[in-house]
Design an enzyme around this catalytic site. Sequence first.
Site, PDB file in Angstrom:
ATOM      1  N   HIS A  23      12.027  13.825  -7.766  1.00  0.00           N
ATOM      2  CA  HIS A  23      10.768  13.536  -8.474  1.00  0.00           C
ATOM      3  C   HIS A  23      10.958  13.964  -9.935  1.00  0.00           C
ATOM      4  CE1 HIS A  23       6.611  12.781  -9.064  1.00  0.00           C
ATOM      5  NE2 HIS A  23       6.054  13.740  -8.348  1.00  0.00           N
ATOM      6  N   ASP A  73      12.893   8.702 -15.835  1.00  0.00           N
ATOM      7  CA  ASP A  73      13.719   9.897 -16.063  1.00  0.00           C
ATOM      8  C   ASP A  73      15.098   9.592 -16.619  1.00  0.00           C
ATOM      9  OD1 ASP A  73      11.919  11.896 -15.233  1.00  0.00           O
ATOM     10  OD2 ASP A  73      12.204  11.254 -13.163  1.00  0.00           O
ATOM     11  N   HIS A 128      13.144   3.595  -7.516  1.00  0.00           N
ATOM     12  CA  HIS A 128      11.760   4.057  -7.461  1.00  0.00           C
ATOM     13  C   HIS A 128      11.114   3.523  -6.191  1.00  0.00           C
ATOM     14  CE1 HIS A 128       7.655   4.921  -8.722  1.00  0.00           C
ATOM     15  NE2 HIS A 128       8.209   5.758  -9.570  1.00  0.00           N
TER      16      HIS A 128
HETATM   17  N1  CMC Z   1      21.349   5.894  -6.380  1.00  0.00           N
HETATM   18  C1  CMC Z   1      21.989   5.283  -5.362  1.00  0.00           C
HETATM   19  N2  CMC Z   1      21.387   4.697  -4.319  1.00  0.00           N
HETATM   20  C2  CMC Z   1      20.045   4.748  -4.288  1.00  0.00           C
HETATM   21  C3  CMC Z   1      19.295   5.351  -5.310  1.00  0.00           C
HETATM   22  C4  CMC Z   1      19.980   5.940  -6.390  1.00  0.00           C
HETATM   23  N3  CMC Z   1      19.332   6.537  -7.397  1.00  0.00           N
HETATM   24  N4  CMC Z   1      17.989   5.254  -5.025  1.00  0.00           N
HETATM   25  C5  CMC Z   1      17.914   4.596  -3.860  1.00  0.00           C
HETATM   26  N5  CMC Z   1      19.150   4.285  -3.424  1.00  0.00           N
HETATM   27  C6  CMC Z   1      19.491   3.504  -2.226  1.00  0.00           C
HETATM   28  C7  CMC Z   1      19.332   4.335  -0.978  1.00  0.00           C
HETATM   29  O1  CMC Z   1      20.529   4.992  -0.630  1.00  0.00           O
HETATM   30  C8  CMC Z   1      18.932   3.275   0.025  1.00  0.00           C
HETATM   31  O2  CMC Z   1      20.078   2.566   0.384  1.00  0.00           O
HETATM   32  P1  CMC Z   1      20.290   2.053   1.923  1.00  0.00           P
HETATM   33  O3  CMC Z   1      19.195   1.042   2.116  1.00  0.00           O
HETATM   34  O4  CMC Z   1      21.646   1.506   1.938  1.00  0.00           O
HETATM   35  O5  CMC Z   1      20.114   3.276   2.771  1.00  0.00           O
HETATM   36  C9  CMC Z   1      18.066   2.326  -0.784  1.00  0.00           C
HETATM   37  O6  CMC Z   1      18.534   2.459  -2.132  1.00  0.00           O
HETATM   38  C10 CMC Z   1      16.571   2.634  -0.725  1.00  0.00           C
HETATM   39  O7  CMC Z   1      16.402   3.994  -1.147  1.00  0.00           O
HETATM   40  P2  CMC Z   1      15.348   4.991  -0.532  1.00  0.00           P
HETATM   41  O8  CMC Z   1      15.867   6.376  -0.664  1.00  0.00           O
HETATM   42  O9  CMC Z   1      14.950   4.525   0.838  1.00  0.00           O
HETATM   43  O10 CMC Z   1      14.125   4.751  -1.504  1.00  0.00           O
HETATM   44  P3  CMC Z   1      12.881   5.679  -1.699  1.00  0.00           P
HETATM   45  O11 CMC Z   1      11.768   4.808  -2.120  1.00  0.00           O
HETATM   46  O12 CMC Z   1      12.650   6.547  -0.528  1.00  0.00           O
HETATM   47  O13 CMC Z   1      13.348   6.641  -2.902  1.00  0.00           O
HETATM   48  C11 CMC Z   1      13.704   7.554  -5.009  1.00  0.00           C
HETATM   49  C12 CMC Z   1      12.926   6.523  -4.199  1.00  0.00           C
HETATM   50  C13 CMC Z   1      13.142   7.595  -6.437  1.00  0.00           C
HETATM   51  C14 CMC Z   1      13.498   8.954  -4.410  1.00  0.00           C
HETATM   52  C15 CMC Z   1      15.212   7.171  -5.035  1.00  0.00           C
HETATM   53  O14 CMC Z   1      15.379   5.931  -5.660  1.00  0.00           O
HETATM   54  C16 CMC Z   1      16.077   8.233  -5.718  1.00  0.00           C
HETATM   55  O15 CMC Z   1      16.490   9.188  -5.077  1.00  0.00           O
HETATM   56  N6  CMC Z   1      16.354   8.066  -7.054  1.00  0.00           N
HETATM   57  C17 CMC Z   1      17.096   9.095  -7.774  1.00  0.00           C
HETATM   58  C18 CMC Z   1      16.151  10.212  -8.172  1.00  0.00           C
HETATM   59  C19 CMC Z   1      15.229   9.808  -9.294  1.00  0.00           C
HETATM   60  O16 CMC Z   1      15.646   9.232 -10.289  1.00  0.00           O
HETATM   61  N7  CMC Z   1      13.930  10.171  -9.144  1.00  0.00           N
HETATM   62  C20 CMC Z   1      12.917   9.916 -10.176  1.00  0.00           C
HETATM   63  C21 CMC Z   1      11.885   8.941  -9.716  1.00  0.00           C
HETATM   64  S1  CMC Z   1      10.865   8.323 -11.060  1.00  0.00           S
HETATM   65  C22 CMC Z   1      10.014   9.684 -11.680  1.00  0.00           C
HETATM   66  C23 CMC Z   1       8.997  10.201 -10.765  1.00  0.00           C
HETATM   67  O17 CMC Z   1       7.901   9.653 -10.680  1.00  0.00           O
HETATM   68  O18 CMC Z   1       9.277  11.208 -10.099  1.00  0.00           O
END
Ligand code: CMC
Length: 435
Positions: A267, A362, A306
């Site tokens: 986050h 971010d 996201h």
């Molecule tokens: N790098 C590599 N792979 C990723 C990433 C990433 N940053 N984000 C998602 N994926 C992949 C994930 O491994 C999954 O792949 P698969 O379907 O093969 O298992 C797929 O994309 C879907 O990801 P998810 O984890 O199910 O998606 P989510 O909606 O639960 O997570 C997230 C959203 C923001 C937590 C995630 O994209 C992430 O961890 N990003 C990196 C951390 C980040 O930049 N966070 C800031 C978010 S914006 C500011 C805020 O509001 O906090």
Amino acid sequence: MAETLTITDNRTGKQYELAITDGTIRANDLKKIKVGDQDGGLATYDPAFMNTAACRSQITYIDGDKGILLYRGYPIEQLAEQSTYLETAYLVLFGELPTAEQLRKWTHQITMHTMVHENIKKFMEGFQYDAHPMGVFISTVGALSTFYTDGKQIFDETSRQRQIHRLIAKVPTIAAYAYRHSIGRPYVYPDNDLSFTGNFLNMLFKMTELKYQPNTALERALDVLFILHADHEQNCSTSAMRSIGSSQVDPYSALAGAAAALYGPLHGGANEAVLRMLKEIGSVDHIPAFIKRVKGGDGRLMGFGHRVYKSYDPRAKIIKRTADEVFEVTGKNPLLEIALELERIALEDEYFITRKLYPNVDFYSGLIYQAMGFDVAMFPVLFAIARTVGWVAQWEEMLLDEDQKIARPKQIYTGAATRDYVAMDLRTPRQDAPS
Ligand code: CMC
């Protein structure tokens, strides 16, 4: 004609008609779908709230596919271009842009609450010299509840407004004190002649000069960054704020919980993680190997992806532009080249394209903060300052919403069935039990 959903339960052959309102069915309506009197009825299973609306809100609208973000109907691009953080804060809280007189009063109210009780300084002095400023921030915001005990009167409109003013006004002071503590410099009192962000820069960076003069370009850039972070509907920390607040605790305790949720690297801690990642990558040549690692499941590309945006985060676009303005004053952040190349490669890569992973807010914000002289550990704290208005606005909306009650999700119990207590000498250890 009213929209309905017809469900046939093939366990009983019965049909049910559920009302559809605003594209949702009421989860409680599913309760009537049951196989017998002992059955509690059908429920939904939705870990991480992937497809569950937990409230009605008038504050922020996001269209994740189109990359649209509106505060109270106003596009984020227009607010970033034309508004100020305090004006946007007023809009987020009260629903309309203020008139000149309303803005003057509002600015005065916030400015008059920027000082913190001297004992808060003493409280903060108790932290280790190398304490992470976000840990200090979370604890100190929570401690405010012991100073402002009237904060418990959450259903008293006047008291509630007072706590909201205090929170918005004091979070920059607490954040600045946390930073000065971490670098062993004396705390700087607020300067009420300066703007919200100008004063914050003063409390962070003033040295021996009698009057601190913020650089106007940097002051404006920080104001824009704060506007971009002011609210983002039902994200993890805002849900925490609503959930904790639903127990009717004071807003300081609830906001400490929200800030704790923000601290995590998935986050608001992501901006800090991005910088650490860029540093670790070290040079443009190392990017392909890094991307390969991420695609292999070893770590994430921080600042990408996201839950809601499945296209370019509109905030990231604005930040990229703001970065150029800041770098004109500060000189380029040497990590920018790596970030730009990382983005270019990722946006052309099948893995990121198919998963619709784009830069989020971010990805570039940390580069600007660093160029402005902020320590990496301060990045999530900056996010928390700006998001405070979103948290309190959402908290108040929750309190006044007659649909809301104390938050209490259901669970699907998967543990042992009822069994009798076993005397110590008759127990056999489980294979996987901790030793
Ligand atoms: N790098 C590599 N792979 C990723 C990433 C990433 N940053 N984000 C998602 N994926 C992949 C994930 O491994 C999954 O792949 P698969 O379907 O093969 O298992 C797929 O994309 C879907 O990801 P998810 O984890 O199910 O998606 P989510 O909606 O639960 O997570 C997230 C959203 C923001 C937590 C995630 O994209 C992430 O961890 N990003 C990196 C951390 C980040 O930049 N966070 C800031 C978010 S914006 C500011 C805020 O509001 O906090």
